[in-house]
Structure formats: structure tokens, C-alpha cells
Design a protein around this motif. Structure first.
Motif, mmCIF file in Angstrom:
data_model
loop_
_atom_site.group_PDB
_atom_site.id
_atom_site.type_symbol
_atom_site.label_atom_id
_atom_site.label_comp_id
_atom_site.label_asym_id
_atom_site.label_seq_id
_atom_site.Cartn_x
_atom_site.Cartn_y
_atom_site.Cartn_z
ATOM 1 N N MET A 1 0.903 -1.539 0.222
ATOM 2 C CA MET A 1 0.391 -0.335 0.052
ATOM 3 C C MET A 1 0.640 1.115 0.072
ATOM 4 S SD MET A 1 -3.241 -0.215 2.316
ATOM 5 C CE MET A 1 -2.461 -1.092 3.445
ATOM 6 N N ASP A 2 0.662 2.487 -0.675
ATOM 7 C CA ASP A 2 1.081 3.373 -0.993
ATOM 8 C C ASP A 2 1.273 4.387 0.511
ATOM 9 O OD1 ASP A 2 2.296 3.126 -3.682
ATOM 10 O OD2 ASP A 2 0.171 3.796 -4.632
ATOM 11 N N TYR A 3 -0.493 4.765 0.731
ATOM 12 C CA TYR A 3 -0.436 5.118 1.890
ATOM 13 C C TYR A 3 -1.680 4.312 3.132
ATOM 14 C CZ TYR A 3 1.530 9.613 0.263
ATOM 15 O OH TYR A 3 2.630 9.920 -0.130
ATOM 16 N N ASP A 4 -1.559 4.255 4.648
ATOM 17 C CA ASP A 4 -2.936 3.649 4.865
ATOM 18 C C ASP A 4 -4.156 4.398 4.184
ATOM 19 O OD1 ASP A 4 -1.528 2.616 6.310
ATOM 20 O OD2 ASP A 4 -0.307 3.755 7.145
ATOM 21 N N VAL A 5 -3.927 5.882 4.412
ATOM 22 C CA VAL A 5 -5.796 6.544 4.428
ATOM 23 C C VAL A 5 -5.143 7.464 3.480
ATOM 24 C CG1 VAL A 5 -7.136 7.819 4.858
ATOM 25 C CG2 VAL A 5 -6.314 6.665 6.574
ATOM 26 N N VAL A 6 -5.908 7.960 2.398
ATOM 27 C CA VAL A 6 -5.793 8.972 1.244
ATOM 28 C C VAL A 6 -7.006 9.572 1.519
ATOM 29 C CG1 VAL A 6 -6.243 8.955 -1.471
ATOM 30 C CG2 VAL A 6 -4.832 7.497 -0.494
ATOM 31 N N VAL A 7 -7.158 10.843 1.436
ATOM 32 C CA VAL A 7 -8.141 11.943 1.626
ATOM 33 C C VAL A 7 -8.088 12.844 0.587
ATOM 34 C CG1 VAL A 7 -9.010 14.014 3.448
ATOM 35 C CG2 VAL A 7 -8.176 12.229 4.601
ATOM 36 N N VAL A 8 -9.404 12.320 0.409
ATOM 37 C CA VAL A 8 -9.930 14.477 -0.882
ATOM 38 C C VAL A 8 -10.736 15.061 -0.502
ATOM 39 C CG1 VAL A 8 -10.749 13.820 -3.869
ATOM 40 C CG2 VAL A 8 -10.429 11.761 -2.455
#
Ligand SMILES: Cc1cc2nc3c(=O)[nH]c(=O)nc-3n(C[C@H](O)[C@H](O)[C@H](O)COP(=O)(O)OP(=O)(O)OC[C@H]3O[C@@H](n4cnc5c(N)ncnc54)[C@H](O)[C@@H]3O)c2cc1C
Length: 478
Positions: free
Chosen positions: A1-8
Motif C-alpha cells: 500500500m502506498d498509504y494507509d489513508v487517502v483523503v480527497v
């Protein structure tokens, strides 16, 4: 995984989600489709007022106010959750760099201490397209983004155009178009938080949900609130929720820019009379304080011929009235005829209405700070409070219209900000907060609610997304 959480999104909801996910130890990426100078969405253009409990105003009062204003239709569990967590949200924002000013002393005309919005962010004035804005919301964004940029990865000019799901329909990332690099890429993540704002700047959707005239409406907030987040969630099976035909349209100065006009509302029309293009009154201007009727009456203004109206008053109340704006002054004239001419209103039409109104005004004492009961008598449409004759020059006026803040329709979430599908199931790993959520408000909302909802629900979206990503990682590695 690139990140745990993506926020838009980098408005209040996205910023709070990202900071909360980071607090939980998550590796966070925030994406916004615009450049840093335009980031912060409608939050940046807002008046920065946050509704939360304070002395003499409890969480129960806050819950009751939302229920009263929405006719009991607001999602009860979420309303309760937000009311109970609003004050801790305010304190948490302070730990993220937020500073407040006293609303009553903020030098913002039209704000009285009576309003329950003691939490107003310290302003950083802005000039947009050559027009000055007071910058309360801009202050919030500047303060919070400073912390955001220190703590997590943020990519601007990065438009999320698709959500990614694994074979169990759990959100596992996004597809992003980076305008700087001119390329599309996939970013993988354990969970995704959508906080893309509403769809008010999407003219096609406005016409679809509010009717043909809505294509011409003034849009108060971000020109980038074009509904992609809502669409992506709907495409993934999210349930539409709330009042899709319900616009939040306060009364604004008709000179407002068509987009991003910010704070150009004129709240104190309750001390004036309001005429339409035909010179007729159409609401009881003094039924209540303007901040309690402004959304309903904004819709009434939009329903008049041409979608406009004119506030008319004289020197007796002039000191009480002003646009909430750094930009516009009232039109002034030595006679009513001159005033109508300057406003573009036919004096021949307006004069009989003003005359009949003046004749109907009853004696009594005017008190700007209470429902004073100084009323008219014998008119088909009364003025119930603050009825003063309009006969002492100079005369004043504003041409006004209804300005769209956002629409109340959006997608459905639960109190954990988890996105719910049309079969009432949770869509794993997908969270949403802010304006793109529906079912929170109907017809109107008590002033200051939206920023508080973005804070509280954004915070919970981020924390829960971080937990979800952690669990997913544990399962994958066990
Ligand atoms: C003039 C005005 C005054 C207001 N005053 C108040 C007030 O005093 N109190 C109050 O409670 N409310 C107020 N409101 C309402 C409140 O400001 C908004 O409802 C709230 O700020 C919305 O926050 P949000 O985080 O949901 O969305 P936004 O702040 O609009 O942020 C959304 C972000 O998502 C980004 N985005 C959108 N689509 C994509 C995509 N596909 N990919 C990447 N990024 C994307 C946008 O660029 C934007 O930065 C006001 C609104 C206006 C317009």
C-alpha cells in the motif's frame, strides 16, 4: 500500500479527516484538484462561524436547534453525535493551530451577540478576482493547513477521478490525474475518505435538482464544488440521502459575483420592507430576526419575477443595516423616487406599496434587539415586528437575490462516517464527510453548523479510516 489513508479534499472536512488519521498513526496522503492558492474549497470563503456549546447553550440545545430548523427530519443519530462532540471538536481544532475571535467584536456587521456562534476563526482577509473578502474562513484554512502540510503528504493540482475497490468491494485507493505532471496514476491505500464538498457549482446538477432558473443563481462558495465526490460514491453504490431539491440560499446583494462571492449576504432585512420587481411585498419581513428567516426568505426572493427583490428603508434604521461584506454599500438617495431609480425599481409600482405600508404602521416602541411587536395593521401581508414608517430621508436600498451556499442532497453515511450503500450495507474502507453527505439538514441549518459538522464528522471519518486500514493490514499480514 502506498498509504494507509487517502483523503480527497482540503476543506474543513478533509483537513480534519487527514489530521485525525495522522493522529492515529496512519500514513496519510491528501489530494486536492486545485493549486495551493485555491485550496480549502468553500471553507476558505466561509464566514468561519462554528456552532458549539458554550455558556448558556448546551449540547441538547444544539441538537434541538438542528431538529427545529430541519422540521425533525435531520438524521437523529448523527445530529446527536455532532452535538455531543462539537465542543471537543473546537478544542481539538485549537490543538491543530486554530485561533478564534469574538464574533461580537469581529467587526462584522449583522452579527449580534445573540447568535450562538461564539467560535469564529481568526480572519486572514483575501482579495479574489479583485474583490475584497473578510477572510474568516480563509483564516481557518491558513491556520489548519499550516499544521496539515507539516504533518502529512499533500498533493495539489491532483484530481481524483475514480475510486479503486478490491475483490471484496473494499475501497483500496484512487485514480488521480496530476495536472502538474500531466499524468494519471493509481494510488493504493487501506481506506479512502471523500471530502470533496458539494455540487452547487455544477450548473447541470443545479438545473436538474433545483429547476431551470438555478442555472443563473449566484454561487457563494467554491467554483470547484462540482460534485465529483458525490458521483464517485454513487457510482460505487452509495445511497443518495437527504433533500436533493433543497438549496441553502440566503439573501445576498445582487451585485455579488456569480461564483465565490463569499460573504455578501444582507441579514438585516427584518428592519426594512422588501419589494419585488412589481413593487409588491411578498413576505412578512419582520416575522423574526433575519438570521432565522434568511434561508426561507432567500428562496422566496428567488421565486419572485427575475429572482430579485429590493430592500427599502430610511435614516431611522440605517445604522442597523449593512451587507456582511467588505465590498458593497447600500444605495442612498434623497427621495424615494430617486432611490427607486437608482435601484432599477419602478417608482410608479413601488410608491403605492410604500404609502399603504406607511399608513398601516402602528405606534409602539421600536427595539432592534427583541421581537418588539411594533407592527402594521390592516395589510393583507403584515409586518409583525420592527415596522417603522419609511419617510425620513435619506433613503436607502439594496437590490438582493438568493445566493446558493450548497444543496442539502448528498450521500448516506452512518455516525462513523462510513458510506452506506443502497442496500443499507457499509461500503468497506470508504468514508465521507462534509457537504457531500446528505440527510443532515433540511430546508436550512442553524448558522455555524456546516463547519462544525465538517470538523466532527471529518475527524471521525479520518480516525475510523485509519483504524480500518490498520485492521486490513493486520489481516493481510497474518
Ligand atoms: C460564503 C459562505 C459562508 C459560509 N459561512 C459559514 C459559516 O460561517 N459557518 C458554517 O458552518 N458554514 C458556513 N458556510 C458553509 C461551509 O463553509 C461549507 O459547507 C463547508 O466549508 C464545506 O466544507 P467541505 O470540507 O465539505 O468542502 P469544501 O470546503 O468545499 O472542500 C472541498 C475540497 O474538495 C476538493 N475537491 C473536489 N473535488 C475533488 C476531486 N475530484 N479531487 C480532488 N479534490 C477535490 C475541492 O477543491 C475543495 O478543496 C459558508 C459557505 C459559504 C459559501
Amino acid at each position: 500500500m502506498d498509504y494507509d489513508v487517502v483523503v480527497v479534499g482540503t476543506g474543513i472536512a478533509g483537513t480534519c479527516a487527514a489530521l485525525a488519521a495522522h493522529e492515529q498513526g496512519a500514513r496519510v496522503l491528501v489530494l486536492d484538484k486545485v493549486g495551493r492558492d485555491r485550496a480549502g474549497g468553500s471553507t476558505r470563503l466561509s464566514a468561519g462561524g462554528f456552532r458549539a456549546p458554550t455558556e448558556g447553550y448546551t449540547a441538547d440545545d444544539q441538537y434541538d436547534d438542528v431538529m427545529r430548523v430541519t422540521g425533525g427530519r435531520a438524521d437523529k443519530a448523527i445530529t446527536r453525535y455532532v452535538a455531543d462532540n462539537a465542543l471537543s471538536g473546537i478544542r481539538w481544532l485549537e490543538t491543530m493551530g486554530m485561533e478564534w475571535v469574538d464574533s461580537a467584536k469581529a467587526g462584522r456587521p449583522g452579527l449580534t451577540g445573540r447568535r450562538v456562534q461564539p467560535w469564529r476563526s481568526k480572519p486572514v482577509p483575501i482579495e479574489l478576482d479583485g474583490k475584497k473578502q473578510l477572510g474568516f474562513g480563509n483564516g481557518a484554512i491558513q491556520m489548519l493547513h499550516k499544521t496539515l502540510l507539516e504533518r502529512v503528504d499533500v498533493r495539489f493540482n491532483s484530481r481524483v477521478q475514480q475510486l479503486r475497490f478490491d475483490d471484496q468491494r473494499r475501497a483500496c485507493g484512487v485514480q488521480v490525474f496530476s495536472a502538474d505532471e500531466g499524468k494519471v496514476e493509481d494510488v493504493s491505500a487501506g481506506a479512502v475518505v471523500l471530502a470533496c464538498g458539494g455540487w452547487q457549482a455544477n450548473v447541470a446538477w443545479r438545473v436538474r435538482y433545483f429547476g431551470p432558473a438555478a442555472s443563473e443563481w449566484v454561487v457563494r462558495g467554491s467554483r470547484y464544488s462540482t460534485g465529483e465526490g458525490v458521483q464517485m460514491a454513487l457510482d460505487a453504490g452509495a445511497a443518495p440521502a437527504g433533500q436533493w431539491g433543497g438549496p441553502h440560499t440566503p439573501i445576498v446583494d445582487a451585485r455579488s459575483a456569480p461564483f465565490e462571492c463569499g460573504e455578501t449576504n444582507v441579514n438585516q432585512y427584518h428592519y426594512t420592507i422588501m419589494l419585488n420587481n412589481l413593487g409588491q411585498r411578498f413576505v412578512d419581513e419582520g416575522a423574526d430576526f433575519g438570521d432565522r428567516t434568511i434561508i426561507r426568505y432567500g428562496r422566496s426572493v428567488l421565486a419572485q419575477p427575475g429572482g430579485v427583490a429590493y430592500l427599502i428603508y430610511d435614516s431611522q434604521v440605517a445604522h442597523l443595516i449593512g451587507g456582511n461584506t467588505a465590498e458593497f454599500e447600500a444605495i442612498t438617495a434623497g427621495s424615494l423616487e430617486e432611490l427607486c431609480g437608482a435601484l432599477g425599481l419602478s417608482f410608479a409600482d413601488a410608491q403605492p406599496t410604500i404609502r399603504a405600508y406607511n399608513a398601516a404602521v402602528q405606534d409602539g416602541s421600536f427595539d432592534a434587539n427583541t421581537l418588539d411587536g411594533k407592527h402594521t395593521s390592516g395589510l393583507q401581508l403584515p409586518k409583525s415586528n420592527w415596522a417603522m414608517t419609511i419617510d425620513r430621508p435619506p433613503f436607502y436600498g439594496y437590490k438582493v437575490t438568493g445566493g446558493l451556499t450548497f444543496g442539502f442532497g448528498g450521500i448516506r453515511v452512518d455516525i462513523g462516517s462510513r458510506v452506506i450503500d443502497t442496500e443499507d450495507r457499509v461500503i468497506g474502507g470508504l468514508y465521507a464527510a462534509g457537504e457531500m453527505v446528505g440527510g443532515l439538514f433540511y430546508d436550512a441549518y442553524p448558522g455555524g453548523s456546516s463547519l462544525t459538522y465538517g470538523t466532527v464528522m471529518g475527524r471521525s471519518a479520518g480516525a475510523n479510516a485509519a483504524d480500518f486500514a490498520k485492521q486490513a493490514l493486520l489481516v493481510a499480514t497474518s
